[in-house]
Design an enzyme around this catalytic site. Sequence first.
Site, PDB file in Angstrom:
ATOM      1  CG  ASP A  45      26.535  34.506  35.788  1.00  0.00           C
ATOM      2  OD1 ASP A  45      26.945  34.303  36.948  1.00  0.00           O
ATOM      3  OD2 ASP A  45      25.757  35.438  35.499  1.00  0.00           O
ATOM      4  CD  GLU A 182      27.794  36.757  45.213  1.00  0.00           C
ATOM      5  OE1 GLU A 182      26.958  36.293  44.418  1.00  0.00           O
ATOM      6  OE2 GLU A 182      28.963  37.026  44.892  1.00  0.00           O
TER       7      GLU A 182
HETATM    8  O1  KIV Z   1      27.984  32.542  39.181  1.00  0.00           O
HETATM    9  C1  KIV Z   1      28.194  31.992  40.269  1.00  0.00           C
HETATM   10  O2  KIV Z   1      29.123  31.209  40.439  1.00  0.00           O
HETATM   11  C2  KIV Z   1      27.290  32.300  41.365  1.00  0.00           C
HETATM   12  C3  KIV Z   1      27.746  31.950  42.750  1.00  0.00           C
HETATM   13  C4  KIV Z   1      28.735  32.926  43.202  1.00  0.00           C
HETATM   14  C5  KIV Z   1      26.598  31.840  43.696  1.00  0.00           C
HETATM   15  O3  KIV Z   1      26.256  32.873  41.166  1.00  0.00           O
END
Ligand code: KIV
Length: 265
Positions: A45, A182
């Site tokens: 997202d 993260e």
């Molecule tokens: O939305 C995204 O790209 C993610 C990554 C940062 C893991 O959740």
Amino acid sequence: MSPVTTATLMQMKARGEKIAVLTSYDASFTTHIEDAGVEVILVGDSLGMVIQGQESTLPVAVEEMVYHTRCVARARRNALLVADMPFMSYSSSQQALNTAGRLMKDGGAHMVKLEGGGTQLETVRQLTANGIPVCAHLGLLPQSVHKLGGYRVQGRDGDSARMMREDALALEAAGAQLLVLECVPARLAGEISRELEIPVIGIGAGAACDGQVLVLYDMLGITPRQPPRFTRNFLEQSGSVAAAIAAYAQAVKEGSFPAQEHSFE
Ligand code: KIV
């Protein structure tokens, strides 16, 4: 390469082989990602920020996730295709089942990702009981940016580190088959990776995770915003998008990315 499954990822972890993950949102980039042998593609997202120009991931709609997942699925050949469930689309187990159903049936995703620990355990149980593979996400949760008060490293003090370890173990016990960490101190992320049987994929979580993920547009250096400290511009020295993605996959596999400067203490 044969099609990547959750079993493939478990075998890679058991063999100590690093797993390369990248986000993608369309068919053209997906072709290059496939050519580079990246094992997992995440329709994140993050598209709210890098494609739509929003300030956060919060405004992204389920319909938009389905659309981009379908675009990626058309070019996907072997990678496991994971799609994010957007903000407020999994507030109850029933809503999560509906959202995951759309992402898998209409979008072609193989697995869905959701953010959060203890509060998501029942949802993870319900999804997996219905045959829906789940990737959990702990540490910095972009969908909770306003609650967290900004994009900050998580798990730096004893209590929050202990809670993250407990959440990780509980999510695995509830049926999650992959975990993203993260912006977590490298040492804590390494400990969680060793404690869990399922593969742990880090982003700003140090080199000891079982694999790495980056936002595609960040690692190509094509976003107008300041790139996060944990990313590296792979396009700068590669000369082409295809070469940059191949360099990223190789750096993850050989363990040269992330380096110390991309990690937190
Ligand atoms: O939305 C995204 O790209 C993610 C990554 C940062 C893991 O959740």
